[in-house]
Design a protein around this motif. Structure first.
Motif, PDB file in Angstrom:
ATOM      1  N   GLU A  28       0.830  -1.209   0.000  1.00 41.62           N
ATOM      2  CA  GLU A  28       0.000   0.000   0.000  1.00 41.62           C
ATOM      3  C   GLU A  28       0.861   1.256   0.000  1.00 41.62           C
ATOM      4  O   GLU A  28       0.481   2.285  -0.571  1.00 41.62           O
ATOM      5  CB  GLU A  28      -0.924  -0.003   1.228  1.00 41.62           C
ATOM      6  CG  GLU A  28      -1.954   1.113   1.243  1.00 41.62           C
ATOM      7  CD  GLU A  28      -2.900   1.006   2.415  1.00 41.62           C
ATOM      8  OE1 GLU A  28      -3.262   2.056   2.995  1.00 41.62           O
ATOM      9  OE2 GLU A  28      -3.282  -0.126   2.755  1.00 41.62           O
TER      10      GLU A  28
ATOM     11  N   GLY B 278       2.756   1.787  -3.913  1.00 38.79           N
ATOM     12  CA  GLY B 278       1.987   1.819  -5.151  1.00 38.79           C
ATOM     13  C   GLY B 278       1.561   0.459  -5.643  1.00 38.79           C
ATOM     14  O   GLY B 278       1.462   0.230  -6.847  1.00 38.79           O
TER      15      GLY B 278
ATOM     16  N   GLU C 226       4.659   6.172  -0.072  1.00 36.05           N
ATOM     17  CA  GLU C 226       3.601   7.071  -0.510  1.00 36.05           C
ATOM     18  C   GLU C 226       2.245   6.494  -0.110  1.00 36.05           C
ATOM     19  O   GLU C 226       2.122   5.311   0.181  1.00 36.05           O
ATOM     20  CB  GLU C 226       3.644   7.249  -2.038  1.00 36.05           C
ATOM     21  CG  GLU C 226       4.893   7.954  -2.545  1.00 36.05           C
ATOM     22  CD  GLU C 226       4.890   8.111  -4.054  1.00 36.05           C
ATOM     23  OE1 GLU C 226       5.115   9.238  -4.529  1.00 36.05           O
ATOM     24  OE2 GLU C 226       4.663   7.094  -4.751  1.00 36.05           O
ATOM     25  N   GLY C 227       1.225   7.351  -0.116  1.00 36.52           N
ATOM     26  CA  GLY C 227      -0.117   6.883   0.189  1.00 36.52           C
ATOM     27  C   GLY C 227      -0.565   7.226   1.593  1.00 36.52           C
ATOM     28  O   GLY C 227       0.160   7.870   2.368  1.00 36.52           O
TER      29      GLY C 227
END
Length: 381
Positions: A301, A304, A319-320
């Motif tokens: 997660e 990506g 990220e996220g």
């Protein structure tokens, strides 16, 4: 990846297999045909099979340069290849593949010492074209791993840097760094030295499997206090943050290192480049089978949907939503504790005091040079 039934943790080792390197031409796998025990490609209860061996190398160069925007340094020096600490998450494991060795057990049991590192450094600093900038010591593999007690390559490198008033930043998990207080304290007083201690967890049980031969968490906290009391600025690397394993400890880790005297801290989320990926997943199956899938789902997660993304700018923190949540938790805890972020002290080291070494040893031929000389001898006829 090896099936869960084949995974067996080895006492004192982080890896649970001797996974082949990605450069091997032929693939091999262990198979039990019922006539005997599988070979050591999977693992063995006989820990003597993976007793640490230290071999010597005459290196051709000693300083490595990088231009990564993710790192606060441009020059590094590593006296050893491989690391006996055995941290399963170590991003340097894949480098053993270039030696024809496994990033698994081999990485933590077959160590290569660059025995001419101090002499190479002295010659490099003596070059008329050399421009000083802070050297990061022990970035890939720990410069204070157990074999340093006998080899003392790191200490001899520090003696050269001390003699030349050259700035240095060290990062380690070992309390052995306290041995070199006589060099580091006076250098720090002149803004020539800083230290970062890596701390992953406060739990000794997790640490024993995650980084089996590194100093215990409580011992690392004492090392932070010892260095701080000696006047050496100490930062902390909270790394790696592993979802559902070490991630719940973020705030407690920061509070503990602040109380021990650390003045700054940064973090890195779990990175799984190349062979680190299957090795870490084997470790999860061996030690945390009930949460292995949850951990990997959260890792993906933050990457990506992939196990790893090496893109500059995101590879360290991910990220996220989950990566943002970790960042917010870390940032809020840092502000509450009055601590600063990464790299400040390293960049403030003073390069203006540098002086070239007075004595420079003559070059010693490496094994490759000697082989080339033999070839020339035969060709001359």
């Amino acid at each position: 990846m090896l099936p869960p039934a084949s995974l067996k943790a080895q006492k004192g080792r982080g890896a649970v297999s001797n996974l082949q390197g990605r450069h091997e031409v032929h693939a091999r796998s262990s198979f039990d045909d019922g006539w005997g025990a599988p070979d050591d490609a999977v693992g063995s209860s006989d820990t003597a099979a993976w007793k640490t061996q230290v071999s010597e190398e005459m290196a051709r160069s000693i300083l490595s340069r990088n231009s990564s925007p993710d790192l606060p340094f441009g020059v590094s020096l590593n006296p050893y290849r491989g690391c006996e600490h055995g941290c399963i998450y170590c991003f340097a494991r894949p480098t053993h593949s270039y030696l024809g060795l496994s990033p698994g057990f081999d990485f933590e049991s077959r160590i290569v010492a660059k025995v001419n590192a101090p002499e190479l450094l002295r010659r490099e600093l003596a070059r008329s074209a050399y421009v000083p900038e802070p050297i990061a010591l022990g970035v890939n593999t720990d410069a204070y791993q157990p074999c340093e007690r006998e080899r003392q390559l790191t200490r001899r490198v520090l003696e050269v840097l001390h003699e030349c008033n050259h700035p240095v930043g060290l990062i380690t998990k070992s309390s052995l760094i306290e041995r070199d207080l006589d060099l580091l304290a006076p250098m720090a007083a002149r803004r020539l030295a800083s230290v970062a201690i890596t701390l992953t967890t406060l739990g000794p049980a997790i640490s024993r499997t995650l980084e089996p031969r590194a100093a215990a968490p409580a011992r690392r906290l004492r090392t932070i206090r010892t260095l701080t009391d000696a006047g050496i600025p100490v930062g902390v690397s909270i790394a790696p943050i592993i979802p559902f394993v070490t991630e719940p400890e973020i705030e407690r880790l920061l509070e503990a290192v602040r109380d021990a005297g650390a003045i700054n801290a940064h973090y890195v989320v779990l990175r799984l480049p190349w062979e680190v990926n299957p090795l870490f997943r084997q470790w999860l199956e061996a030690h945390f089978p009930e949460r292995a899938q949850r951990v990997m789902n959260r890792v993906r997660e933050m990457r990506g949907g992939k196990d790893y993304d090496s893109s500059f700018g995101s590879r360290m923190h991910g990220e996220g939503v989950w990566a943002d949540l970790i960042h917010q938790r870390f940032d809020k805890a840092m502000r509450r504790l009055g601590m600063h972020g990464r790299g400040g002290r390293f960049r403030q080291l003073d390069c203006t005091q540098f002086r070239r070494p007075l004595a420079v040893p003559a070059p010693v031929p490496t094994s490759r040079d000697r082989n080339a000389g033999q070839l020339d001898l035969f060709q001359s006829g």
